[in-house]
Design a protein around this motif. Structure first.
Motif, PDB file in Angstrom:
ATOM      1  N   GLY A  30       0.802  -1.227   0.000  1.00 12.86           N
ATOM      2  CA  GLY A  30       0.000   0.000   0.000  1.00 12.86           C
ATOM      3  C   GLY A  30       0.828   1.267   0.000  1.00 12.86           C
ATOM      4  N   ASP A  31       2.139   1.171   0.247  1.00 11.37           N
ATOM      5  CA  ASP A  31       2.981   2.369   0.259  1.00 11.37           C
ATOM      6  C   ASP A  31       3.249   2.857  -1.163  1.00 11.37           C
ATOM      7  OD1 ASP A  31       3.074   2.318   2.970  1.00 11.37           O
ATOM      8  OD2 ASP A  31       5.126   1.563   3.135  1.00 11.37           O
ATOM      9  N   SER A  32       3.434   4.165  -1.288  1.00  9.34           N
ATOM     10  CA  SER A  32       3.578   4.786  -2.610  1.00  9.34           C
ATOM     11  C   SER A  32       5.014   4.709  -3.120  1.00  9.34           C
ATOM     12  CB  SER A  32       3.121   6.242  -2.542  1.00  9.34           C
ATOM     13  OG  SER A  32       3.902   6.961  -1.603  1.00  9.34           O
ATOM     14  N   ILE A  33       5.115   4.691  -4.464  1.00  8.49           N
ATOM     15  CA  ILE A  33       6.396   4.717  -5.174  1.00  8.49           C
ATOM     16  C   ILE A  33       6.242   5.723  -6.308  1.00  8.49           C
ATOM     17  CG2 ILE A  33       8.114   3.377  -6.447  1.00  8.49           C
ATOM     18  CD1 ILE A  33       6.787   0.844  -5.189  1.00  8.49           C
ATOM     19  N   SER A  34       6.956   6.823  -6.231  1.00 11.33           N
ATOM     20  CA  SER A  34       6.824   7.888  -7.239  1.00 11.33           C
ATOM     21  C   SER A  34       8.117   8.017  -8.034  1.00 11.33           C
ATOM     22  CB  SER A  34       6.492   9.227  -6.574  1.00 11.33           C
ATOM     23  OG  SER A  34       5.273   9.137  -5.873  1.00 11.33           O
ATOM     24  N   TRP A  35       7.953   8.291  -9.327  1.00 12.71           N
ATOM     25  CA  TRP A  35       9.123   8.464 -10.215  1.00 12.71           C
ATOM     26  C   TRP A  35       8.737   9.385 -11.352  1.00 12.71           C
ATOM     27  CZ3 TRP A  35      10.696   7.748 -15.262  1.00 12.71           C
ATOM     28  CH2 TRP A  35      12.076   7.644 -15.502  1.00 12.71           C
ATOM     29  N   LYS A  36       9.595  10.353 -11.655  1.00 14.56           N
ATOM     30  CA  LYS A  36       9.421  11.233 -12.801  1.00 14.56           C
ATOM     31  C   LYS A  36      10.673  11.188 -13.661  1.00 14.56           C
ATOM     32  CE  LYS A  36       6.207  14.832 -11.224  1.00 14.56           C
ATOM     33  NZ  LYS A  36       6.038  16.297 -11.064  1.00 14.56           N
TER      34      LYS A  36
ATOM     35  N   ILE B  25      10.123  11.570 -24.439  1.00  9.54           N
ATOM     36  CA  ILE B  25       8.803  11.256 -23.876  1.00  9.54           C
ATOM     37  C   ILE B  25       8.857  11.331 -22.353  1.00  9.54           C
ATOM     38  CG2 ILE B  25       6.939   9.578 -23.735  1.00  9.54           C
ATOM     39  CD1 ILE B  25       7.882   8.404 -26.365  1.00  9.54           C
ATOM     40  N   PRO B  26       8.358  12.437 -21.760  1.00 10.30           N
ATOM     41  CA  PRO B  26       8.323  12.545 -20.296  1.00 10.30           C
ATOM     42  C   PRO B  26       7.167  11.739 -19.711  1.00 10.30           C
ATOM     43  CG  PRO B  26       7.443  14.547 -21.288  1.00 10.30           C
ATOM     44  CD  PRO B  26       7.911  13.680 -22.418  1.00 10.30           C
ATOM     45  N   VAL B  27       7.402  11.187 -18.537  1.00 11.70           N
ATOM     46  CA  VAL B  27       6.386  10.378 -17.858  1.00 11.70           C
ATOM     47  C   VAL B  27       6.402  10.679 -16.366  1.00 11.70           C
ATOM     48  CG1 VAL B  27       6.445   8.474 -19.519  1.00 11.70           C
ATOM     49  CG2 VAL B  27       7.978   8.433 -17.555  1.00 11.70           C
ATOM     50  N   ASP B  28       5.294  10.324 -15.729  1.00 13.21           N
ATOM     51  CA  ASP B  28       5.137  10.498 -14.277  1.00 13.21           C
ATOM     52  C   ASP B  28       4.481   9.235 -13.736  1.00 13.21           C
ATOM     53  OD1 ASP B  28       4.697  11.258 -11.685  1.00 13.21           O
ATOM     54  OD2 ASP B  28       3.493  13.022 -12.153  1.00 13.21           O
ATOM     55  N   TYR B  29       5.227   8.467 -12.933  1.00 18.46           N
ATOM     56  CA  TYR B  29       4.711   7.245 -12.325  1.00 18.46           C
ATOM     57  C   TYR B  29       4.239   7.538 -10.902  1.00 18.46           C
ATOM     58  CZ  TYR B  29       6.815   4.056 -15.822  1.00 18.46           C
ATOM     59  OH  TYR B  29       7.152   3.372 -16.959  1.00 18.46           O
ATOM     60  N   ASN B  30       2.996   7.167 -10.602  1.00 22.58           N
ATOM     61  CA  ASN B  30       2.483   7.206  -9.233  1.00 22.58           C
ATOM     62  C   ASN B  30       1.966   5.809  -8.904  1.00 22.58           C
ATOM     63  OD1 ASN B  30       2.532  10.072  -8.101  1.00 22.58           O
ATOM     64  ND2 ASN B  30       1.734  10.383 -10.165  1.00 22.58           N
ATOM     65  N   LEU B  31       2.832   5.012  -8.284  1.00 24.02           N
ATOM     66  CA  LEU B  31       2.550   3.604  -8.041  1.00 24.02           C
ATOM     67  C   LEU B  31       2.473   3.320  -6.548  1.00 24.02           C
ATOM     68  CD1 LEU B  31       5.111   2.057 -10.584  1.00 24.02           C
ATOM     69  CD2 LEU B  31       2.787   2.886 -11.031  1.00 24.02           C
ATOM     70  N   ARG B  32       2.057   2.091  -6.239  1.00 24.19           N
ATOM     71  CA  ARG B  32       2.053   1.585  -4.867  1.00 24.19           C
ATOM     72  C   ARG B  32       2.562   0.149  -4.852  1.00 24.19           C
ATOM     73  NH1 ARG B  32      -0.554   4.802  -1.108  1.00 24.19           N
ATOM     74  NH2 ARG B  32      -1.754   6.518  -2.005  1.00 24.19           N
ATOM     75  N   MET B  33       3.092  -0.236  -3.712  1.00 26.08           N
ATOM     76  CA  MET B  33       3.492  -1.630  -3.534  1.00 26.08           C
ATOM     77  C   MET B  33       2.235  -2.459  -3.307  1.00 26.08           C
ATOM     78  SD  MET B  33       6.116  -3.727  -3.340  1.00 26.08           S
ATOM     79  CE  MET B  33       7.626  -2.918  -2.753  1.00 26.08           C
ATOM     80  N   LEU B  34       1.980  -3.410  -4.210  1.00 24.44           N
ATOM     81  CA  LEU B  34       0.789  -4.252  -4.108  1.00 24.44           C
ATOM     82  C   LEU B  34       1.073  -5.586  -3.437  1.00 24.44           C
ATOM     83  CD1 LEU B  34      -0.703  -3.650  -7.682  1.00 24.44           C
ATOM     84  CD2 LEU B  34      -1.209  -2.414  -5.562  1.00 24.44           C
ATOM     85  N   TYR B  35       2.305  -6.072  -3.591  1.00 22.22           N
ATOM     86  CA  TYR B  35       2.679  -7.365  -3.001  1.00 22.22           C
ATOM     87  C   TYR B  35       4.202  -7.473  -3.057  1.00 22.22           C
ATOM     88  CZ  TYR B  35       3.659 -12.351  -2.671  1.00 22.22           C
ATOM     89  OH  TYR B  35       4.174 -13.566  -2.293  1.00 22.22           O
ATOM     90  N   TYR B  36       4.773  -8.195  -2.081  1.00 25.11           N
ATOM     91  CA  TYR B  36       6.199  -8.489  -2.167  1.00 25.11           C
ATOM     92  C   TYR B  36       6.518  -9.726  -1.339  1.00 25.11           C
ATOM     93  CZ  TYR B  36       6.597  -6.281   2.456  1.00 25.11           C
ATOM     94  OH  TYR B  36       6.436  -5.956   3.783  1.00 25.11           O
ATOM     95  N   ASP B  37       7.545 -10.430  -1.765  1.00 20.25           N
ATOM     96  CA  ASP B  37       8.146 -11.493  -0.972  1.00 20.25           C
ATOM     97  C   ASP B  37       9.638 -11.484  -1.276  1.00 20.25           C
ATOM     98  OD1 ASP B  37       8.508 -12.851  -3.405  1.00 20.25           O
ATOM     99  OD2 ASP B  37       6.746 -14.114  -3.106  1.00 20.25           O
TER     100      ASP B  37
END
Length: 275
Positions: free
Chosen positions: A233-239, A246-258
Motif C-alpha cells: 500500500g505504500d507509494s512509489i513515485s518516479w518522474k 517522452i516525459p512520464v510520471d509514475y504514481n505507483l504503490r506496492m501491491l505485493y512483495y516477498d
C-alpha cells in the motif's frame, strides 16, 4: 407431596420467565452497508481495485453503464518488442466540431440530424450512437510510437460527441532517465501493474526491486539517502523520461512483495506531441 408442591411453586415463576423471554424475538442487528466497488471498466486491472481514487486519478467519468464498450481483447494482438514498453487501458474523449481524436486521423466535421459526421483518413463517414471509431497506426509528430484505439460513440450533442473505449501505446527504444520533468502537450493516463523479480528493474523506470526486508519490500535505484522500504500500500513515485523525447510520471504503490518478487501498480501519465 408437600415438598413437590413447594418445589413446583418455586419453579413455576422461573418457567414463566423463561417462556416469556423465549417468545420475545431478539432484534436483528443492522447490516453493514456494502463497500463501493470500482466500476466494471474494461482495461483496469483487478489488482488496482483496492487503491483509492483510481477512477479520479485516471480522469475518467463512470462508464460502467455504457453497453458494448470495447475491451483490451479488441485491440490487435501483438507482443511488445525487445527494448519497448507498452501502456494500455480505458479512455474517454470529448470532441467538438473540428477536433481530431488525439493520435489518429479521425476528425469530427459536423453534427447532423441523423448523427455525427467524421473525416476518417480523409474520407467522409457518418456515425450514429454506438458506432465504432478505430485506429491503428503511428502517433503523429514522433517516431517509434505505435497507437491502437477502439472507441464507441456514446453521446451525440448539438456540437460535440463523446466516445469511450480502450487504447494502447507501444514505445520503442525505451531508455528511462530520472528527471524533474513537467508534462505538457497531449497527456494521457494509464493504469499500470507489473511483476518484478528480485534484482530486476521496473519497466520504464530507473528503480527496481531488491528483495524482502523486515521493514518492507526494498526499492533499489533510489537517490542516495532515500528510505528504500515499502510496505503493501505504500507509494512509489518516479518522474523522468521513458525515452529522451517522452516525459512520464509514475504514481505507483506496492501491491505485493516477498523474497523473490514484487508487484507494483498505479497510474502512469505520459506526454506526447499534440496534433
Amino acid at each position: 407431596m408437600l415438598k413437590l408442591k413447594n418445589l413446583l411453586t418455586l419453579l413455576l415463576p422461573l418457567l414463566l420467565v423463561t417462556l416469556l423471554l423465549g417468545a420475545c424475538s431478539t432484534p436483528e442487528l443492522p447490516k453493514m452497508p456494502e463497500l463501493p466497488q470500482l466500476p466494471s471498466i474494461p482495461g483496469i486491472p483487478e489488482s488496482l481495485q483496492d487503491l483509492p481514487n483510481v477512477m479520479k486519478d485516471l480522469g475518467l467519468p463512470d462508464l460502467s453503464t455504457i453497453s458494448n464498450l470495447p475491451s483490451l481483447e479488441d485491440l490487435p494482438g501483438m507482443q511488445t518488442p525487445p527494448g519497448a514498453i507498452s501502456f494500455s487501458g480505458p479512455t474517454e474523449q470529448s470532441l467538438n466540431i473540428g477536433d481530431r481524436l488525439p493520435g489518429t486521423d479521425i476528425v469530427l466535421s459536423a453534427i447532423t440530424e441523423s448523427g455525427a459526421e467524421f473525416q476518417i483518413a480523409g474520407m467522409r463517414s457518418a456515425r450514429a450512437l454506438g458506432d465504432s471509431l478505430d485506429f491503428d497506426g503511428d502517433w503523429p509528430g514522433i517516431s517509434g510510437v505505435s497507437y491502437n484505439a477502439r472507441f464507441r460513440i456514446y453521446y451525440i450533442g448539438s456540437s460535440s460527441v463523446r466516445a469511450a473505449g480502450v487504447h494502447r501505446f507501444v514505445i520503442r527504444d525505451s531508455q528511462p532517465v530520472q528527471a524533474n520533468v513537467t508534462l505538457t502537450g497531449n497527456t494521457m493516463k494509464f493504469p499500470f501493474t507489473v511483476n518484478v523479480s528480485n534484482g530486476n528493474q521496473i519497466p520504464g523506470m530507473t528503480y527496481g526491486y531488491g528483495g524482502q526486508d523486515d521493514r518492507g519490500g526494498t526499492i533499489s535505484g533510489l537517490p542516495a539517502g532515500d528510505y528504500p522500504f515499502r510496505k503493501i500500500g505504500d507509494s512509489i513515485s518516479w518522474k523522468g523520461y521513458v525515452r529522451a523525447d517522452i516525459p512520464v510520471d509514475y504514481n505507483l504503490r506496492m501491491l505485493y512483495y516477498d523474497a523473490n518478487n514484487a508487484q507494483v501498480g498505479g497510474i502512469v501519465t505520459i506526454a506526447l506531441p499534440s496534433q
